[in-house]
Scaffold this active site. Structure first.
Site, PDB file in Angstrom:
ATOM      1  N   LYS A  52       0.897  -1.217  -0.128  1.00 46.54           N
ATOM      2  CA  LYS A  52       0.130  -0.271  -0.119  1.00 46.54           C
ATOM      3  C   LYS A  52       0.964   1.420   0.207  1.00 46.54           C
ATOM      4  O   LYS A  52       1.060   2.409  -0.173  1.00 46.54           O
ATOM      5  CB  LYS A  52      -1.200   0.259   1.781  1.00 46.54           C
ATOM      6  CG  LYS A  52      -2.221  -1.158   1.586  1.00 46.54           C
ATOM      7  CD  LYS A  52      -3.109  -0.207   2.641  1.00 46.54           C
ATOM      8  CE  LYS A  52      -3.457  -1.397   3.683  1.00 46.54           C
ATOM      9  NZ  LYS A  52      -3.818  -0.884   4.832  1.00 46.54           N
ATOM     10  N   LYS A  54       2.501   1.934   2.512  1.00 45.76           N
ATOM     11  CA  LYS A  54       2.221   2.773   4.095  1.00 45.76           C
ATOM     12  C   LYS A  54       3.427   1.927   4.993  1.00 45.76           C
ATOM     13  O   LYS A  54       3.442   0.409   5.018  1.00 45.76           O
ATOM     14  CB  LYS A  54       1.185   2.366   3.820  1.00 45.76           C
ATOM     15  CG  LYS A  54       0.816   2.907   4.996  1.00 45.76           C
ATOM     16  CD  LYS A  54      -1.104   3.192   5.121  1.00 45.76           C
ATOM     17  CE  LYS A  54      -1.445   3.676   6.077  1.00 45.76           C
ATOM     18  NZ  LYS A  54      -3.217   4.044   6.644  1.00 45.76           N
TER      19      LYS A  54
HETATM   20  N1  C2G Z   1     -10.624   6.205  11.395  1.00 46.55           N
HETATM   21  C1  C2G Z   1     -11.473   7.240  11.848  1.00 46.55           C
HETATM   22  N2  C2G Z   1     -11.081   8.807  12.149  1.00 46.55           N
HETATM   23  C2  C2G Z   1      -9.514   9.031  13.023  1.00 46.55           C
HETATM   24  C3  C2G Z   1      -8.588   7.937  11.630  1.00 46.55           C
HETATM   25  C4  C2G Z   1      -8.853   7.046  11.128  1.00 46.55           C
HETATM   26  O1  C2G Z   1     -12.801   7.112  12.261  1.00 46.55           O
HETATM   27  N3  C2G Z   1      -9.699   9.763  13.511  1.00 46.55           N
HETATM   28  C5  C2G Z   1     -10.917   4.922  11.252  1.00 46.55           C
HETATM   29  C6  C2G Z   1     -10.654   5.079   9.007  1.00 46.55           C
HETATM   30  O2  C2G Z   1     -11.746   5.379   8.245  1.00 46.55           O
HETATM   31  C7  C2G Z   1     -10.492   3.843   8.636  1.00 46.55           C
HETATM   32  C8  C2G Z   1     -10.111   3.009  10.665  1.00 46.55           C
HETATM   33  O3  C2G Z   1     -10.287   4.038  11.197  1.00 46.55           O
HETATM   34  O4  C2G Z   1     -12.055   3.151   8.304  1.00 46.55           O
HETATM   35  C9  C2G Z   1      -8.556   2.418  10.564  1.00 46.55           C
HETATM   36  O5  C2G Z   1      -7.595   3.227   9.516  1.00 46.55           O
HETATM   37  P1  C2G Z   1      -6.164   3.123   8.962  1.00 46.55           P
HETATM   38  O6  C2G Z   1      -5.195   2.499   9.820  1.00 46.55           O
HETATM   39  O7  C2G Z   1      -5.645   4.431   8.232  1.00 46.55           O
HETATM   40  O8  C2G Z   1      -6.895   2.461   7.763  1.00 46.55           O
HETATM   41  P2  C2G Z   1      -5.539   1.760   6.965  1.00 46.55           P
HETATM   42  O9  C2G Z   1      -4.697   2.285   6.357  1.00 46.55           O
HETATM   43  O10 C2G Z   1      -6.592   3.056   5.935  1.00 46.55           O
HETATM   44  O11 C2G Z   1      -6.429   0.905   5.437  1.00 46.55           O
HETATM   45  O12 C2G Z   1      -8.620  -2.948   3.136  1.00 46.55           O
HETATM   46  C10 C2G Z   1      -8.899  -1.471   3.945  1.00 46.55           C
HETATM   47  C11 C2G Z   1      -7.469  -0.692   4.729  1.00 46.55           C
HETATM   48  O13 C2G Z   1      -6.961  -1.503   5.262  1.00 46.55           O
HETATM   49  C12 C2G Z   1      -7.462   0.147   5.102  1.00 46.55           C
END
Ligand code: C2G
Length: 148
Positions: A52, A54
């Site tokens: 990704k 990341k």
């Molecule tokens: N989130 C949230 N509020 C925040 C930060 C994050 O509601 N202030 C939510 C994001 O929208 C997401 C979840 O927390 O639904 C996890 O966020 P991340 O760890 O950033 O997820 P990501 O790396 O975007 O992975 O297949 C999908 C991916 O695995 C998503």
């Protein structure tokens, strides 16, 4: 959540990295836990995050343990690729797939298998911001140390 406070008998699934676990993550999982009787969280592995583009600060094993210790979460599974969602939904008999709205519309193709929901993100907190603050404070300390 029914008027009696009972959770509907549904299986909910969500996906994420959940690095530097913070209140935004907790609030999302809390809201998801009220939408069903079982919440499954697919936690992105370090290898998948590399794909990704990341890199997480906290390694997968620890992030998965933190999620597993969260009272809103019933099961943690590894997320190793983008395509596994269809299989997961079938395998765990999922009724609701849900994510934060930074993913709005991105997984609508799964609508033939289950309900899809995007919840508003929690404003004012993010892993990126925490990383930035930590970075900034490290720099400040180095500058202060250099100045002594
Ligand atoms: N989130 C949230 N509020 C925040 C930060 C994050 O509601 N202030 C939510 C994001 O929208 C997401 C979840 O927390 O639904 C996890 O966020 P991340 O760890 O950033 O997820 P990501 O790396 O975007 O992975 O297949 C999908 C991916 O695995 C998503």
């Amino acid at each position: 959540m029914s008027v009696l406070g009972q959770r509907p008998d549904r299986t909910v699934i969500t996906y994420g990295t959940f690095d530097l676990f913070h209140y935004g993550h907790v609030r999302l999982l809390e809201r998801l836990s009220r939408l069903g009787s079982r919440l499954i969280v697919a936690c992105s592995t370090d290898e998948f995050n590399a794909k990704k583009g990341k890199a997480s600060v906290v390694p997968f094993e620890s992030r998965a343990k933190v999620l597993g210790a969260c009272r809103y979460v019933d099961r943690v599974i590894p997320e190793t690729n983008w395509a596994q969602k269809r299989d997961d939904i079938r395998r765990y008999d999922v009724d609701l797939f849900a994510m934060g709205d930074d993913w709005a519309g991105k997984f609508d193709d799964l609508r033939d298998l289950c309900d899809i929901l995007y919840l508003p993100r929690t404003e004012g907190v993010s892993t990126t911001e925490i990383k930035r603050l930590i970075g900034a404070s490290c720099v400040q300390r180095r500058v202060a140390a250099a100045g002594r």
